[in-house]
Design a protein around this motif. Structure first.
Motif, PDB file in Angstrom:
ATOM      1  N   LYS A  23       0.837  -1.192   0.000  1.00 45.94           N
ATOM      2  CA  LYS A  23       0.000   0.000   0.000  1.00 45.94           C
ATOM      3  C   LYS A  23       0.878   1.250   0.000  1.00 45.94           C
ATOM      4  CE  LYS A  23      -3.646  -2.241   2.712  1.00 45.94           C
ATOM      5  NZ  LYS A  23      -4.340  -2.250   4.015  1.00 45.94           N
ATOM      6  N   THR A  24       0.329   2.326  -0.515  1.00 38.69           N
ATOM      7  CA  THR A  24       1.040   3.603  -0.544  1.00 38.69           C
ATOM      8  C   THR A  24       0.308   4.625   0.313  1.00 38.69           C
ATOM      9  OG1 THR A  24       1.962   3.226  -2.754  1.00 38.69           O
ATOM     10  CG2 THR A  24       1.818   5.508  -2.006  1.00 38.69           C
ATOM     11  N   LEU A  25       1.033   5.239   1.230  1.00 40.38           N
ATOM     12  CA  LEU A  25       0.502   6.285   2.098  1.00 40.38           C
ATOM     13  C   LEU A  25       0.703   7.637   1.435  1.00 40.38           C
ATOM     14  CD1 LEU A  25      -0.404   7.658   4.797  1.00 40.38           C
ATOM     15  CD2 LEU A  25       1.984   7.408   5.563  1.00 40.38           C
ATOM     16  N   GLY A  26      -0.356   8.430   1.390  1.00 39.62           N
ATOM     17  CA  GLY A  26      -0.256   9.796   0.893  1.00 39.62           C
ATOM     18  C   GLY A  26      -0.315  10.780   2.043  1.00 39.62           C
ATOM     19  N   ILE A  27       0.580  11.754   2.046  1.00 39.38           N
ATOM     20  CA  ILE A  27       0.637  12.752   3.116  1.00 39.38           C
ATOM     21  C   ILE A  27       0.477  14.149   2.527  1.00 39.38           C
ATOM     22  CG2 ILE A  27       2.078  13.811   4.903  1.00 39.38           C
ATOM     23  CD1 ILE A  27       3.482  11.133   5.255  1.00 39.38           C
ATOM     24  N   LEU A  55      -3.413  11.120   4.825  1.00 41.58           N
ATOM     25  CA  LEU A  55      -3.599  11.874   6.062  1.00 41.58           C
ATOM     26  C   LEU A  55      -3.185  13.322   5.826  1.00 41.58           C
ATOM     27  CD1 LEU A  55      -0.550  12.378   7.380  1.00 41.58           C
ATOM     28  CD2 LEU A  55      -0.818  10.001   8.086  1.00 41.58           C
ATOM     29  N   LEU A  56      -3.690  14.202   6.673  1.00 39.87           N
ATOM     30  CA  LEU A  56      -3.307  15.611   6.689  1.00 39.87           C
ATOM     31  C   LEU A  56      -2.341  15.773   7.840  1.00 39.87           C
ATOM     32  CD1 LEU A  56      -6.909  17.174   6.464  1.00 39.87           C
ATOM     33  CD2 LEU A  56      -5.520  16.202   4.604  1.00 39.87           C
ATOM     34  N   ALA A  57      -1.098  16.150   7.551  1.00 44.40           N
ATOM     35  CA  ALA A  57      -0.061  16.193   8.579  1.00 44.40           C
ATOM     36  C   ALA A  57      -0.153  17.481   9.398  1.00 44.40           C
ATOM     37  CB  ALA A  57       1.310  16.051   7.935  1.00 44.40           C
ATOM     38  N   ALA A  58      -1.319  17.709   9.978  1.00 38.19           N
ATOM     39  CA  ALA A  58      -1.591  18.894  10.784  1.00 38.19           C
ATOM     40  C   ALA A  58      -2.930  18.699  11.477  1.00 38.19           C
ATOM     41  CB  ALA A  58      -1.638  20.154   9.905  1.00 38.19           C
ATOM     42  N   SER A  71     -13.166  13.175  -0.721  1.00 39.47           N
ATOM     43  CA  SER A  71     -11.859  12.601  -1.052  1.00 39.47           C
ATOM     44  C   SER A  71     -12.000  11.318  -1.871  1.00 39.47           C
ATOM     45  CB  SER A  71     -11.085  12.285   0.235  1.00 39.47           C
ATOM     46  OG  SER A  71      -9.901  11.571  -0.055  1.00 39.47           O
ATOM     47  N   PRO A  72     -11.122  11.128  -2.851  1.00 34.49           N
ATOM     48  CA  PRO A  72     -11.149   9.887  -3.634  1.00 34.49           C
ATOM     49  C   PRO A  72     -10.504   8.705  -2.913  1.00 34.49           C
ATOM     50  CG  PRO A  72      -9.416  11.317  -4.440  1.00 34.49           C
ATOM     51  CD  PRO A  72     -10.164  12.104  -3.402  1.00 34.49           C
ATOM     52  N   ILE A  73      -9.824   8.978  -1.784  1.00 29.24           N
ATOM     53  CA  ILE A  73      -9.184   7.918  -1.005  1.00 29.24           C
ATOM     54  C   ILE A  73      -9.557   8.072   0.474  1.00 29.24           C
ATOM     55  CG2 ILE A  73      -7.216   7.554  -2.561  1.00 29.24           C
ATOM     56  CD1 ILE A  73      -5.563   9.414  -0.768  1.00 29.24           C
ATOM     57  N   PRO A  74      -9.520   6.977   1.249  1.00 35.68           N
ATOM     58  CA  PRO A  74      -9.783   7.085   2.693  1.00 35.68           C
ATOM     59  C   PRO A  74      -8.718   7.946   3.373  1.00 35.68           C
ATOM     60  CG  PRO A  74      -9.799   4.792   1.955  1.00 35.68           C
ATOM     61  CD  PRO A  74      -9.241   5.592   0.830  1.00 35.68           C
ATOM     62  N   LEU A  75      -9.124   8.675   4.398  1.00 33.30           N
ATOM     63  CA  LEU A  75      -8.204   9.520   5.162  1.00 33.30           C
ATOM     64  C   LEU A  75      -8.248   9.134   6.637  1.00 33.30           C
ATOM     65  CD1 LEU A  75      -9.088  12.988   3.589  1.00 33.30           C
ATOM     66  CD2 LEU A  75      -7.178  11.490   2.978  1.00 33.30           C
ATOM     67  N   ILE A  76      -7.102   9.206   7.294  1.00 38.15           N
ATOM     68  CA  ILE A  76      -7.014   8.904   8.724  1.00 38.15           C
ATOM     69  C   ILE A  76      -7.086  10.208   9.507  1.00 38.15           C
ATOM     70  CG2 ILE A  76      -5.604   7.918  10.567  1.00 38.15           C
ATOM     71  CD1 ILE A  76      -4.294   6.127   8.483  1.00 38.15           C
ATOM     72  N   SER A  77      -8.065  10.338  10.375  1.00 37.24           N
ATOM     73  CA  SER A  77      -8.251  11.544  11.179  1.00 37.24           C
ATOM     74  C   SER A  77      -7.284  11.573  12.366  1.00 37.24           C
ATOM     75  CB  SER A  77      -9.686  11.615  11.696  1.00 37.24           C
ATOM     76  OG  SER A  77      -9.804  12.558  12.742  1.00 37.24           O
ATOM     77  N   THR A  98       0.299  14.197  19.032  1.00 39.77           N
ATOM     78  CA  THR A  98      -0.624  13.863  17.949  1.00 39.77           C
ATOM     79  C   THR A  98       0.103  13.395  16.693  1.00 39.77           C
ATOM     80  OG1 THR A  98      -0.769  16.215  17.327  1.00 39.77           O
ATOM     81  CG2 THR A  98      -2.488  15.340  18.785  1.00 39.77           C
ATOM     82  N   THR A  99       1.323  13.867  16.487  1.00 43.26           N
ATOM     83  CA  THR A  99       2.090  13.397  15.330  1.00 43.26           C
ATOM     84  C   THR A  99       2.358  11.903  15.440  1.00 43.26           C
ATOM     85  OG1 THR A  99       3.181  15.530  14.990  1.00 43.26           O
ATOM     86  CG2 THR A  99       4.259  13.597  14.046  1.00 43.26           C
ATOM     87  N   GLN A 100       2.904  11.481  16.579  1.00 47.22           N
ATOM     88  CA  GLN A 100       3.254  10.071  16.741  1.00 47.22           C
ATOM     89  C   GLN A 100       2.019   9.174  16.768  1.00 47.22           C
ATOM     90  OE1 GLN A 100       6.353   8.912  16.432  1.00 47.22           O
ATOM     91  NE2 GLN A 100       6.891  11.051  16.054  1.00 47.22           N
ATOM     92  N   ILE A 101       0.935   9.658  17.348  1.00 44.36           N
ATOM     93  CA  ILE A 101      -0.317   8.891  17.353  1.00 44.36           C
ATOM     94  C   ILE A 101      -0.813   8.700  15.923  1.00 44.36           C
ATOM     95  CG2 ILE A 101      -2.759   9.005  18.000  1.00 44.36           C
ATOM     96  CD1 ILE A 101      -1.813  10.438  20.593  1.00 44.36           C
ATOM     97  N   HIS A 102      -0.772   9.761  15.145  1.00 38.72           N
ATOM     98  CA  HIS A 102      -1.208   9.726  13.749  1.00 38.72           C
ATOM     99  C   HIS A 102      -0.321   8.779  12.933  1.00 38.72           C
ATOM    100  CE1 HIS A 102      -3.132  12.620  10.546  1.00 38.72           C
ATOM    101  NE2 HIS A 102      -3.832  11.520  10.712  1.00 38.72           N
TER     102      HIS A 102
END
Length: 231
Positions: free
Chosen positions: A2-6, A80-83, A97-103, A217-221
Motif C-alpha cells: 500500500k502507498t501512504l499519501g501525506i 492523512l493531513l499532517a496537521a 476525497s477519492p481515497i480514505p483519510l485517517i483523522s 498527535t504526530t506520533q499517534i497519527h
C-alpha cells in the motif's frame, strides 16, 4: 504494498518529522530495514492560513480536496493531513476525497481512551483551541477537553505561528508553554495534555511534565498510518 499519501507543508518542520517517524515506526513494526511507499504533497501553508483567518472554511476544504486528489493521482491508497487545524473541515474533505483519510483527532481520541484519560488540556493554534472539532469527537467517549485562558491561548498561537512553524525552538518558549500546563493542571485538574499542533512535540519532546502525560498527535497519527500500511 500500500502507498501512504501525506498532505504536508502545514508546516514543513512537522512534515519532516512525519516522514522520519513513519519510516522508523514501519521498520520497527516490520523488524527489518525495509521502507514503506509514501507520497508527500507539500502544500502552501500561508495560503491555507489566510483562508482560516478569513473564516473561509469552504475554501480550505476545496483547496485540501484538490491536493488530496493529486495524492490519489500519484498512487496513494489512503492518506492523512499532517496537521491538526485543517481537521476543522475533515468531515467535508473526507466526504469528497477519492481515497480514505485517517483523522488525527479520532486517532488521538482512541489513544486517550486506551489510556483511560478523562480530562485533557488542548494546546494548538487558536483555530484548534477555539474550534468544536476536537470536543465533538472526544465528548462521544465521555472525555472532557479544557483549553487555556484567552491570554494563554494568544501566547500559544503567537509562538506557534511566529516561531515553531518557522523552525524556531527557544528555551524560553518551552518554559512558557510548560508554565501554562502547570496553571491548567492547577485550575482544571487535567490528567493529560493534547499537543494539538504537530509542531508542539518538536519543542515539548518529553513524554510528560510533572506527571501530566503529553499526547503527541504526530506520533499517534503516524502509528495509525503504519498500522494501515501493514494491515
Amino acid at each position: 504494498m500500500k502507498t501512504l499519501g501525506i498532505i504536508g507543508g502545514i508546516g514543513p518542520e512537522s512534515t519532516i518529522d512525519y516522514y522520519r517517524s513513519v519510516i522508523l515506526t514501519y521498520r520497527r513494526e516490520k523488524g527489518d530495514d525495509s521502507n514503506p511507499s509514501i507520497v508527500i504533497n507539500s502544500v502552501d501553508m500561508p495560503k491555507m492560513v489566510a483562508m482560516f483567518e478569513a473564516n473561509d472554511l469552504a475554501g480550505v476544504a476545496g483547496y485540501v480536496v484538490g491536493e488530496v486528489q493529486r495524492l490519489a493521482g500519484a498512487g496513494a491508497d489512503f492518506g492523512l493531513l499532517a496537521a491538526n487545524t485543517p481537521h476543522i473541515v475533515f468531515d467535508e474533505i473526507q466526504r469528497r476525497s477519492p481515497i480514505p483519510l485517517i483523522s488525527i483527532v479520532q486517532a488521538t481520541c482512541d489513544a486517550a481512551k486506551a489510556r483511560g484519560l478523562k480530562r485533557l488540556g488542548l494546546f494548538g493554534t487558536r483555530f484548534t483551541m477555539g474550534g468544536r472539532f476536537y470536543p465533538e469527537v472526544f465528548s462521544s467517549e465521555g472525555i472532557v477537553l479544557l483549553v487555556p485562558e484567552q491570554q494563554e491561548q494568544d501566547y500559544i498561537h503567537d509562538k506557534y505561528m511566529n516561531e515553531l512553524v518557522k523552525g524556531i525552538f527557544l528555551p524560553e518558549t518551552r518554559e512558557g508553554l510548560l508554565a501554562i500546563v502547570d496553571r491548567l493542571a492547577e485550575r482544571e485538574k487535567i490528567d493529560g495534555v493534547i499537543l494539538g499542533g504537530t509542531e508542539l512535540p518538536l519543542i515539548l519532546r518529553d513524554a510528560e511534565h510533572r506527571g501530566i502525560p503529553f499526547l503527541d498527535t504526530t506520533q499517534i497519527h503516524v502509528r495509525a498510518a503504519v498500522a494501515r500500511l501493514l494491515a
